[in-house]
Design a protein around this motif. Structure first.
Motif, PDB file in Angstrom:
ATOM      1  N   GLY A  16      35.026   3.475  61.388  1.00 20.03           N
ATOM      2  CA  GLY A  16      37.067   3.882  60.906  1.00 20.03           C
ATOM      3  C   GLY A  16      37.115   4.852  62.283  1.00 20.03           C
ATOM      4  N   GLU A  35      32.136  15.795  61.567  1.00 20.11           N
ATOM      5  CA  GLU A  35      30.878  15.046  61.551  1.00 20.11           C
ATOM      6  C   GLU A  35      29.559  16.110  61.012  1.00 20.11           C
ATOM      7  N   ASN A  83      26.988   4.728  60.780  1.00 21.34           N
ATOM      8  CA  ASN A  83      26.457   3.555  61.007  1.00 21.34           C
ATOM      9  C   ASN A  83      25.905   1.910  62.331  1.00 21.34           C
ATOM     10  N   GLY A  88      23.839  -4.070  64.230  1.00 21.98           N
ATOM     11  CA  GLY A  88      23.726  -5.188  65.248  1.00 21.98           C
ATOM     12  C   GLY A  88      24.799  -5.692  66.006  1.00 21.98           C
ATOM     13  N   ALA A  90      27.430  -7.320  65.576  1.00 25.22           N
ATOM     14  CA  ALA A  90      28.365  -8.594  64.807  1.00 25.22           C
ATOM     15  C   ALA A  90      29.390  -8.539  64.598  1.00 25.22           C
ATOM     16  N   VAL A 234      31.030  18.361  55.052  1.00 22.94           N
ATOM     17  CA  VAL A 234      32.607  18.815  54.588  1.00 22.94           C
ATOM     18  C   VAL A 234      32.621  18.500  52.969  1.00 22.94           C
ATOM     19  N   GLY A 490      35.000   1.802  55.332  1.00 26.93           N
ATOM     20  CA  GLY A 490      35.212   0.324  54.738  1.00 26.93           C
ATOM     21  C   GLY A 490      36.058   0.988  52.977  1.00 26.93           C
ATOM     22  N   ALA A 502      32.202  -4.329  60.418  1.00 21.53           N
ATOM     23  CA  ALA A 502      32.874  -2.866  60.793  1.00 21.53           C
ATOM     24  C   ALA A 502      34.255  -3.841  61.963  1.00 21.53           C
TER      25      ALA A 502
END
Ligand SMILES: Cc1cc2nc3c(=O)[nH]c(=O)nc-3n(C[C@H](O)[C@H](O)[C@H](O)COP(=O)(O)OP(=O)(O)OC[C@H]3O[C@@H](n4cnc5c(N)ncnc54)[C@H](O)[C@@H]3O)c2cc1C
Ligand code: SF4
Length: 541
Positions: A16, A35, A83, A88, A90, A234, A490, A502
């Motif tokens: 995101g 981050e 992540n 993977g 996909a 944060v 998400g 994702a």
């Protein structure tokens, strides 16, 4: 304007936050990206199954609690790219029907406040950005798309092609899984991706996986108006006295607390950490947690019902890159079960080292080494339904508590049954139907399903919707209760569907990005000029 004042602050660099940062970068607006993690160190260990799967070296080094107060070591990653560094890749669109209300065996999967058509053009943009390789038209449940995949599908290796042919002969419609790897099969000598066996679950040592760091953050920070601060956790968001505006973002960095502010603040820490951040930011005006007048923040946690099933055959499976085949024939149900069951595909090829950590049931006459050489390693996903009691809360000490009771399990069991049935129908030229010795659940963890610590597909904790009483965010992913607060990870999913999340997070971040640019009054011409300059830079590089 002080140095700590920005137009936009984005917290988190995963699917995101990373995608949003990329999209906003050419706007010329001052953007700060915060981050908590660092870059994944580039080292040979990136591709070492012992280090990655057994030692869990790259996993987050913190523990949460489950509903019984037991320690939970989450399988999640805090790095630039989030992540997606380990995913993977996909990259699926949700099905058109997933945006509407669907009746499941275990209850109702609620409708989204936007339709598939609202997201379609953003899915196309996200597929282009993340260089998705796929073949349109093979997957029987695939929604209509306005353009083909930007790259041809990653081909099946012989063992997987054989399985695909077997499945097709038995009446199924197997398809090539859309994947975001920078593989150029026509020009292997030039291809950035080398098609290796350490992709799903591993960071890509050669930077050839389309992850949010490589594709988005690395590009975004080339713009002088974009600043990235790593190792910046944060801690809380503070509002002005009206409670309607986030006025400061409190960050722990190098052991000190620092404060930053911006006109717009976008939270994208992943569904569990974003909910925790809002809950930790409670104040007089938001006693139950920031933007939580509905008491919905943290609730409706979903993460899919997932399992890994190994089919052991007499024939070996020497496949290197296994995640190429999918089956969605049972996604919406079948003649003998009228409810949605879910999605079947593959995990990366399992090896003996990884299996040792999981101690699966051993097939008769097989050792773990032999099993690994002969297994087809399926990944099964079914939808879990949003239950308000499945939730993220924060203990007095600030620790995350994840309370979850699985639901809609009949769908998953039926899906497992369908796979077993499909495998029985395969017919090996050498061993006939007897080739398959059976399906074994890989007990990487205790129990059959991937357990609670497997939070890879976390979503739903800050759902969007039209009604401020039953949702936290509006249809633009802005908090109903706060005028300058957005969430783009998400968390916003009102239902989890049964394909990997994702691409939907990425597409939605692009959609919200367009809304933010309108709100910030970004001129389309300036934006396009800046984006064009980026493209020319890439071409001349
Ligand atoms: C092994 C594995 C395989 C997967 N495979 C697939 C797949 O094939 N397909 C698919 O679609 N999905 C897959 N996923 C899931 C996918 O990676 C996630 O859905 C996606 O990354 C979620 O994006 P996000 O933006 O919500 O959060 P994340 O990508 O998790 O990003 C959140 C970011 O916020 C940072 N952060 C958290 N808290 C704070 C804080 N307080 N302050 C500052 N920063 C913070 C984190 O460090 C992280 O960088 C997989 C996941 C894993 C772990
Ligand atoms: S398969 Fe390609 S993208 Fe994946 S880790 Fe290997 S080289 Fe990287």
């Amino acid at each position: 304007m002080t140095d700590n004042r920005y137009d936009v602050i984005i917290i988190g660099t995963g699917a995101g936050g990373g995608t949003l940062a990329y999209h906003l970068a050419p706007s010329g607006k001052r953007i700060l990206i915060l981050e908590r993690g660092d870059y994944v160190p580039r080292e040979k260990a990136n591709w070492d199954p012992q280090v990655v799967n057994v030692d869990a070296h790259y996993n987050a080094k913190e523990s949460w609690l489950d509903k019984d107060g037991k320690d939970l070591h989450p399988h999640t990653n805090y790095y630039v790219g989030g992540n997606t560094k380990f995913y993977g890749a996909a990259l699926f669109r949700l099905r058109k029907e997933d945006f509407g209300e669907l009746r499941h065996h275990g209850g109702i999967s609620p409708a989204w406040p936007i339709s598939y058509d609202d997201l379609e053009s953003y899915y196309t943009q996200a597929e282009n950005l993340y260089q998705v390789h796929g073949n349109r038209g093979e997957d029987p449940t695939e929604p209509e798309a306005s353009s083909p995949y930007p790259w041809p599908a990653v081909t099946h290796e012989p063992r997987i092609q054989q399985l695909s042919d077997d499945f097709a002969r038995s009446g199924l419609k197997p398809f090539h899984v859309p994947v975001g790897v920078m593989l150029d099969e026509k020009n292997p000598h030039k291809s950035r991706c080398i098609r290796c066996n350490t992709c799903d679950g591993f960071a890509c040592l050669v930077g050839a996986k389309s992850d949010a760091q490589v594709v988005c953050i690395d590009e975004a920070i080339k713009h002088s108006n974009v600043t990235l601060l790593t190792n910046s956790l944060v801690k809380r968001l503070e509002t002005d006295s009206s409670g309607r505006e986030v006025k400061s973002v409190v960050v722990e960095r190098n052991g000190n607390l620092e404060t930053y502010s911006a006109d717009l603040v976008v939270v994208s820490c992943g569904a569990i950490n974003s909910a925790a951040l809002l809950l930790r930011s409670a104040n007089d005006k938001h006693p139950r947690g920031l933007a939580n007048s509905s008491d919905i923040v943290g609730r409706h946690y979903m993460g899919h019902t997932n399992s890994v099933m190994m089919a052991i055959s007499k024939c070996p499976n020497p496949t290197i890159f296994q995640k190429t085949l999918g089956v969605n024939d049972f996604y919406f149900g079948s003649k003998d079960f009228e409810y949605p069951m879910g999605h079947i595909s593959f995990v990366g090829k399992l090896d003996a080292i990884t299996l040792k950590a999981g101690a699966p049931a051993i097939a008769p006459n097989f050792t773990l080494e032999l099993m690994a050489k002969h297994s087809l390693d399926f990944w099964l996903t079914s939808e879990d339904l949003p239950d308000p009691n499945n939730r993220v809360t924060v203990g007095r000490d600030g620790k995350i508590v994840l309370t979850y009771t699985p639901n809609n399990l009949e769908a998953h069991e039926r899906l497992q049954g369908k796979l077993k049935q499909a495998m029985k129908q395969t017919n090996c030229a050498m061993h006939g139907h007897e080739c398959h010795q059976g399906l074994f659940v890989r007990n990487l963890y205790v129990g059959q399903r991937i357990p609670l610590a497997g939070v890879a597909h976390q979503n739903g904790t800050i759902r969007f919707g039209h009604d401020p009483k039953t949702s936290v965010l509006d249809a633009n992913c802005k908090a109903h209760d706060v005028d300058n607060l957005y969430v783009v990870d998400g968390s916003f999913f009102p239902s989890s569907a049964a394909v990997n999340p994702a691409l939907t997070i990425m597409a939605n971040a692009l959609r919200v990005g367009d809304h933010l640019m309108k709100r910030l009054g970004v001129s389309k011409t300036t934006y396009e000029q800046n984006r064009q300059q980026d493209r020319e830079l890439v071409v001349s590089r």
